[in-house]
Design an enzyme around this catalytic site. Structure first.
Site, PDB file in Angstrom:
ATOM      1  N   GLU A 101       0.823  -1.214   0.000  1.00 14.09           N
ATOM      2  CA  GLU A 101       0.000   0.000   0.000  1.00 14.09           C
ATOM      3  C   GLU A 101       0.856   1.263   0.000  1.00 14.09           C
ATOM      4  OE1 GLU A 101      -2.958  -0.208  -0.778  1.00 14.09           O
ATOM      5  OE2 GLU A 101      -3.221  -2.349  -0.448  1.00 14.09           O
ATOM      6  N   HIS A 158       3.675   6.212  -5.313  1.00 11.10           N
ATOM      7  CA  HIS A 158       3.324   6.491  -6.710  1.00 11.10           C
ATOM      8  C   HIS A 158       2.488   7.776  -6.764  1.00 11.10           C
ATOM      9  CE1 HIS A 158       2.016   4.477 -10.762  1.00 11.10           C
ATOM     10  NE2 HIS A 158       2.534   5.673 -10.931  1.00 11.10           N
TER      11      HIS A 158
END
Length: 596
Positions: free
Chosen positions: A388, A394
């Site tokens: 996660e 990202h």
């Protein structure tokens, strides 16, 4: 033993996310909701006038979206943390209504833009003053065949609440109303089963606990089977309706074409995974032999084969492990992970009415991502933290590097960064335990399980989605029996040669929430295949590979997703990365066999 379900108020604040980073109070959220509602209504004044100032309309549209997203995320996260909170439910409903209003109020924009001279749109795309919106304009031109007259677009937008209904009904039924029975533990005591602690039970070294947990979970879903089949059928028919209305050949095409992902990528995945089923059968046969079982059941697939090696992973210990394991990703990367740990990013433990599973929500440019976990003290949960946080990083790099219209990366690449984190951490652990055969076996087993559950299992889910939508398009009924029969046949194809497919497994499709976001699960499998290659590059080449990888993380949607991956050296338009990943699966299996 699974952790007893707690009320949210019983959990220490340092293990809960801090939504005051979005809005300091619910009153502040109310004020923002009212403000953005007024702006949504004001935007409707552009209706019929887009041609007069198209550049300003586009700018105002994205500015409106930027104000809408924090309002939505605040309500979404509050409800995910406690689906039983009436105030959070009301907030979520109000935001859903606002989204319908916004979608309706803005529905005229794209039809009016596409009614402009195509050359003008191309000039706007090339205009340096519109550089932030260049990819939006490019994708808009690509979607021209699927854009409807503005009156029809308005009708589709007005149906937004109805379109969201199957997912909302599913969430409330499974997160709040559905209750599971008690499990009798090996020590004779009992504990209530929940979606949050099911993972602990199914990993239990005690076979009877695993058997009970699987039967209790699947049969509870099965007791709502007719309702869940009707709910899922409505979702599938909704997908087909929107695809047909927009002149796509299929619901799958409607999901993939806007992302510029060829449908062949989906078919390549299914074909390569089917080619690789003999490797899966070898692994399952080895699992049965090592566990000393006459026959392997579905509830035997998750418990570690190496039963005499234990890695207790309380949350803080697990987080320390993640920080060490991900050091190859760079100092700035690790610094941001440390900030996430103490900065209110993460909601850690299962609690009453909290959504199951795990996710990262990272769509806000000026606020850090948020991570939901349901941590159990095991290695799987440690890898979930890494996974996660990969999503979060990202989002962080994309939000930092790109303007608002270019920061939201495609679903197709969404699972790459998360799985790359897991692969890098796995290599770290294998090095740390070099020479310890039991630890090596345990970790290799975990890596093999990642392939089984991510490549094979998610591809099976993807095949089920493809099949269920094809059934509906061909006019076949989607009932409890037809859907369960289709799912049972798929499980037999993937597992039946080496495993007893327990009767209740036919109900498993009922508990997969991703099915309400159609044609998404395949990216877990393609993401793992890409991530395996990327992690090898990072570990073998060091700084230059990390630099390329950072370009990928920072790309957002400034380039098509296939091109974004090429920035990091991976071409997913070809089946070869998939086959290379299956080669790694085969080699890991042989390494595991030698260690055993």
């Amino acid at each position: 033993m699974a952790e007893k379900q707690r009320k949210r108020s019983e959990i220490d604040a340092r293990y809960k996310w801090d939504l005051t980073h979005i809005y300091a109070t619910r009153e502040a959220w109310e004020a923002a909701l009212e403000d953005v509602t007024r702006k949504v209504q004001a935007f409707a004044a552009y209706d019929g006038h887009v041609a007069e100032q198209p550049r300003q309309v586009i700018r105002d549209y994205f500015a409106l979206n930027d104000e809408l997203m924090p309002v939505a995320d605040y309500a979404f996260l509050a409800k995910e943390a406690d689906n039983g909170d009436p105030e959070a439910q009301a907030q979520s409903d109000r935001v859903q209504n606002l989204f319908v209003q916004a979608s309706t109020a803005c529905s005229f924009m794209e039809p009016e833009l596409l009614a402009l001279d195509e050359q003008l749109l191309k000039e706007m795309q090339q205009d340096p003053e519109m550089a932030d919106y260049s990819e939006y304009l490019r994708s808009l031109l690509l979607q021209k065949p699927h854009c409807l007259p503005k009156e029809q677009e308005r009708l589709l937008a007005m149906a937004g609440d109805l379109a969201h209904a199957p997912s909302s009904i599913y969430d409330m039924l499974t997160s709040v109303d559905m209750k599971f029975p008690d499990i009798t533990l090996a020590d004779g005591t009992t504990q209530q089963l929940t979606e949050g602690n099911y993972s602990t039970f199914i990993h239990s070294p005690h076979r009877e606990e695993r058997r009970q947990a699987q039967a209790a979970l699947m049969n509870t879903y099965g007791s709502f089977g007719s309702t869940l089949a009707s709910t899922y059928a409505a979702s599938v028919k909704k997908d087909i309706f929107y695809a047909t209305a927009r002149h796509y050949a299929s619901a799958r095409a409607a999901a993939m074409e806007p992302l510029e992902i060829p449908e062949r990528v989906y078919d390549n995945l299914i074909e390569v995974i089917h080619e690789s089923l003999p490797i899966l059968q070898d692994y399952l046969q080895l699992r049965r032999q090592v566990m000393g079982l006459d026959e392997l059941h579905m509830y035997d697939l998750y418990t570690p084969i190496v039963s005499d090696f234990h890695m207790d992973m309380p949350y803080d210990k697990a987080y320390d492990l993640v920080l060490e394991g991900l050091k190859p990703m760079g100092e700035d990367y690790i610094a941001k992970l440390k900030e996430a740990r103490t900065g209110g990013w993460i909601d850690v433990y299962p609690s009453e009415n909290k959504s199951s599973g795990a996710f990262s929500s990272g769509g806000l440019a000026n606020v850090h991502p948020y991570v939901l976990l349901n941590h159990n003290d095991n290695l799987d949960s440690a890898f979930t933290i890494a996974h996660e946080l990969g999503h979060s990083m990202h989002s962080y790099y994309s939000n930092t590097a790109q303007p608002a219209p270019k920061r939201d990366y495609s679903l197709f690449v969404a699972e790459v960064a998360s799985t790359c984190n897991e692969a890098v951490m796995m290599r770290y652990l294998l090095r740390q335990f070099e020479g310890n055969r039991k630890a090596q076996a345990y970790l290799l087993n975990h890596f093999l399980e990642q392939f089984r559950t991510t490549c094979f299992r998610q591809t099976m889910f993807a095949e089920f989605e493809k099949l269920s939508h094809e059934m509906a398009q061909q006019g076949q009924p989607l009932t409890r029996d037809t859907l369960s029969d289709a799912y049972r046949k798929l499980v037999n194809t993937y597992y039946g040669a080496s495993c007893v497919v327990d009767e209740e497994i036919a109900n498993e499709w009922m508990r997969i929430p991703h099915f309400y976001r159609a044609f998404y699960v395949y990216v877990y499998a393609t993401g793992l295949c890409a991530a395996v290659s990327l992690s090898e590059r990072i570990l073998n080449e060091g700084e230059s590979a990390v630099r390329d990888y950072r370009r990928f993380l920072s790309a957002g949607c400034s380039v098509p997703p296939i091109e974004a991956l090429k920035l990091a050296g991976i071409d997913m338009s070809s089946p070869e990365p998939l086959r290379r990943a299956m080669g790694v699966f085969r080699d890991t299996l042989e390494q595991f066999r030698r260690v055993l």
